[in-house]
Motif scaffolding. Structure first.
Motif, PDB file in Angstrom:
ATOM      1  N   ILE A   1      -7.728   6.788   8.443  1.00  0.00           N
ATOM      2  CA  ILE A   1      -8.354   6.133   7.291  1.00  0.00           C
ATOM      3  C   ILE A   1      -8.479   4.653   7.623  1.00  0.00           C
ATOM      4  CG2 ILE A   1      -8.140   5.465   4.874  1.00  0.00           C
ATOM      5  CD1 ILE A   1      -6.671   8.044   4.325  1.00  0.00           C
ATOM      6  N   GLU A   2      -9.706   4.187   7.707  1.00  0.00           N
ATOM      7  CA  GLU A   2      -9.969   2.763   7.871  1.00  0.00           C
ATOM      8  C   GLU A   2     -10.318   2.207   6.501  1.00  0.00           C
ATOM      9  OE1 GLU A   2     -12.451   1.023  11.231  1.00  0.00           O
ATOM     10  OE2 GLU A   2     -13.832   0.793   9.528  1.00  0.00           O
ATOM     11  N   HIS A   3      -9.644   1.130   6.099  1.00  0.00           N
ATOM     12  CA  HIS A   3      -9.896   0.588   4.767  1.00  0.00           C
ATOM     13  C   HIS A   3     -10.343  -0.871   4.845  1.00  0.00           C
ATOM     14  CE1 HIS A   3      -6.213  -1.921   4.330  1.00  0.00           C
ATOM     15  NE2 HIS A   3      -5.706  -1.051   5.174  1.00  0.00           N
ATOM     16  N   ASP A   4     -11.005  -1.292   3.794  1.00  0.00           N
ATOM     17  CA  ASP A   4     -11.477  -2.661   3.670  1.00  0.00           C
ATOM     18  C   ASP A   4     -11.590  -2.972   2.180  1.00  0.00           C
ATOM     19  OD1 ASP A   4     -13.088  -4.960   5.347  1.00  0.00           O
ATOM     20  OD2 ASP A   4     -13.954  -4.687   3.355  1.00  0.00           O
TER      21      ASP A   4
ATOM     22  N   ARG B   1      -9.797   3.818  -6.958  1.00  0.00           N
ATOM     23  CA  ARG B   1      -9.460   3.571  -5.551  1.00  0.00           C
ATOM     24  C   ARG B   1      -8.223   4.381  -5.147  1.00  0.00           C
ATOM     25  NH1 ARG B   1     -10.632  -2.266  -3.059  1.00  0.00           N
ATOM     26  NH2 ARG B   1     -12.744  -2.586  -3.853  1.00  0.00           N
TER      27      ARG B   1
ATOM     28  N   TYR C   1     -15.049  -1.881   0.940  1.00  0.00           N
ATOM     29  CA  TYR C   1     -15.632  -0.571   1.239  1.00  0.00           C
ATOM     30  C   TYR C   1     -15.872   0.237  -0.033  1.00  0.00           C
ATOM     31  CZ  TYR C   1     -14.941  -0.406   6.362  1.00  0.00           C
ATOM     32  OH  TYR C   1     -15.006  -0.612   7.709  1.00  0.00           O
TER      33      TYR C   1
ATOM     34  N   TRP D   1      -7.723   7.836  -2.376  1.00  0.00           N
ATOM     35  CA  TRP D   1      -6.726   7.989  -1.319  1.00  0.00           C
ATOM     36  C   TRP D   1      -5.893   9.254  -1.513  1.00  0.00           C
ATOM     37  CZ3 TRP D   1      -5.005   4.715   2.808  1.00  0.00           C
ATOM     38  CH2 TRP D   1      -5.800   3.591   3.010  1.00  0.00           C
TER      39      TRP D   1
ATOM     40  N   ALA E   1     -15.951   4.372  -0.967  1.00  0.00           N
ATOM     41  CA  ALA E   1     -15.387   5.585  -0.369  1.00  0.00           C
ATOM     42  C   ALA E   1     -16.483   6.402   0.300  1.00  0.00           C
ATOM     43  CB  ALA E   1     -14.686   6.424  -1.431  1.00  0.00           C
TER      44      ALA E   1
ATOM     45  N   ARG F   1       0.836  -1.200   0.000  1.00  0.00           N
ATOM     46  CA  ARG F   1       0.000   0.000   0.000  1.00  0.00           C
ATOM     47  C   ARG F   1       0.873   1.253   0.000  1.00  0.00           C
ATOM     48  NH1 ARG F   1      -3.110  -1.762   3.372  1.00  0.00           N
ATOM     49  NH2 ARG F   1      -2.129  -1.123   5.312  1.00  0.00           N
TER      50      ARG F   1
ATOM     51  N   GLN G   1     -13.552   6.167   5.528  1.00  0.00           N
ATOM     52  CA  GLN G   1     -13.580   4.751   5.191  1.00  0.00           C
ATOM     53  C   GLN G   1     -13.366   4.653   3.688  1.00  0.00           C
ATOM     54  OE1 GLN G   1     -17.318   3.248   6.732  1.00  0.00           O
ATOM     55  NE2 GLN G   1     -16.344   2.614   8.633  1.00  0.00           N
ATOM     56  N   LEU G   2     -12.293   3.977   3.297  1.00  0.00           N
ATOM     57  CA  LEU G   2     -11.925   3.900   1.889  1.00  0.00           C
ATOM     58  C   LEU G   2     -11.702   2.443   1.484  1.00  0.00           C
ATOM     59  CD1 LEU G   2      -9.301   6.796   1.556  1.00  0.00           C
ATOM     60  CD2 LEU G   2     -11.711   6.838   0.915  1.00  0.00           C
TER      61      LEU G   2
ATOM     62  N   THR H   1      -9.637  -0.587   0.035  1.00  0.00           N
ATOM     63  CA  THR H   1      -8.211  -0.898  -0.022  1.00  0.00           C
ATOM     64  C   THR H   1      -7.672  -0.584  -1.419  1.00  0.00           C
ATOM     65  OG1 THR H   1      -8.548  -2.669   1.579  1.00  0.00           O
ATOM     66  CG2 THR H   1      -6.505  -2.724   0.293  1.00  0.00           C
TER      67      THR H   1
END
Length: 381
Positions: free
Chosen positions: A172-175, A357, A178, A361, A180, A19, A190-191, A193
């Motif tokens: 920033i919590e990502h999954d 994506r 998710y 970010w 955006a 990342r 929340q974004l 990955t």
């Protein structure tokens, strides 16, 4: 003014580093000045293969694993305790970070490095620090002592860590699944990955199975049984794993592995957030090599609930059993015709989704830099 970012990427596995390199290249392309720090020699070598020089903050903090990527909780907790309470470790790193980042607009903590969790509570620094973490990793961290310590102590630990995370002004919590979206205060996001933009299809990069196992996988019998199972299913494979560089058919690092995975018939990986994101964006079936790592077990369960086409295989110490699991799961996934048709049609649409994506970010990181720059001009809060 040019945005100035210090990005600290822990090298516990490779998801944080993947990342980091993806975002750092995109940020530099957007005109930002970005310095990267990591936490091991191997992590530094990994980032160097992507063209990023990353000095080591220190090697004292690290999550501990066995050779099959099972998390060693006792060893990890001892390591963290030594890091936090020995004056020559965390306090030294905090001093170095304060020096390195004194003129930075943003200090990124990817993910949960104790020194940055502590700095996120300090006046002035809390406005510069951005915590980046996977949703499942946060859940696993907060539940680290469940069933290990008395209930009241486990809950106290969870409250303290949650307080540290929340003290910093932004996160920033990502999954992998998710969409955006921003929280009400606009500095907590929340974004999805981020995913590498795959190269256009190439006959030279075409394999039936794209395999990636992170460096904690070092058990030779597991690697051999995995490749044998793929062979039994009649599938060619491209196998990447730093723990297996001495084994035939494996290479340590492949900077273009995401492109290979995007056009393979199936992906094989532990259920890390990055691998699942690639499978989802590029519509690839994925075989998940499940081990005793709490956040990855949560990721696998989430994949099941979301209907992501996957199968789970588990190493139980029996090479023959594992080989049969791999052969059965890979054959089934590779011949999922309806899914294969959808993936074949994905093409440019999937690459656009991957780019979107990353763009989400970069937009937020640059906006947070502007907030940090204003803080530097107006003084600490």
């Amino acid at each position: 003014m040019t945005p100035h970012i210090i990005y600290v990427a822990t090298a516990d596995a490779r998801g944080h580093l993947m990342r980091a390199q993806l975002l750092v290249h995109a940020l530099r392309k957007a005109g930002a000045q970005v310095e990267v720090l990591t936490t091991s020699d191997a992590g530094r070598r990994f980032l160097a293969s992507f063209g990023i020089d990353a000095p080591i903050l220190s090697q004292h903090y690290a999550v501990q694993f066995d050779e099959r990527q099972n998390m060693l909780r006792g060893a990890t907790n001892r390591n963290v305790a030594h890091y936090v309470f020995r004056p020559t470790r965390m306090l030294r790193d905090i001093g170095r970070l304060q020096l390195v980042a004194r003129n930075a607009d943003l200090l990124v903590n990817d993910s949960f490095h104790p020194a940055l969790l502590f700095m996120g509570m300090l006046p002035g620094w809390r406005r510069k620090i951005l915590h980046v973490y996977g949703a499942s990793l946060k859940t696993a961290l907060l539940g680290n002592f469940d069933g290990v310590l008395p209930r009241v102590l486990g809950r106290a630990f969870a409250r303290i860590v949650a307080w540290q995370i929340d003290a910093a002004r932004s996160c920033i919590e990502h999954d992998f699944a998710y969409e955006a979206r921003d929280a009400a205060d606009t500095l907590r996001f929340q974004l999805p990955t981020p995913v590498a933009l795959a190269a256009p299809p190439s006959a030279e990069r075409t394999y039936d199975a794209a395999v990636y196992l992170n460096p904690h996988f070092r058990d030779a019998s597991l690697a051999d049984a995995l490749r044998a199972g793929l062979d039994d299913a009649g599938l060619s494979s491209h196998c990447v794993g730093e723990g297996y560089t001495d084994r035939a058919g494996w290479q340590g690092v492949d900077p273009d592995w995401a492109s290979c995975a995007a056009q393979a018939r199936l992906i094989v990986s532990a259920p890390g957030m990055a691998a699942l994101a690639i499978a989802q964006v590029y519509r690839r079936p994925i075989m998940l090599v499940l081990t005793d790592q709490p956040e990855q077990a949560s990721n696998a369960e989430r994949a099941r609930h979301l209907g992501l086409l996957h199968r789970v295989v588990t190493w139980r110490g029996d090479a023959g059993d594992f080989r049969r699991q791999v052969a059965d799961a890979s054959y089934e996934l590779a011949h999922a015709d309806a899914h294969a048709d959808a993936a074949h049609a994905c093409g440019a649409v999937c690459r656009q989704r991957a780019q979107a994506r990353v763009d989400a970010w970069i937009e937020r990181l640059l906006a947070l830099c502007a907030t940090g720059a204003r803080t530097n001009r107006t003084g600490p809060a």
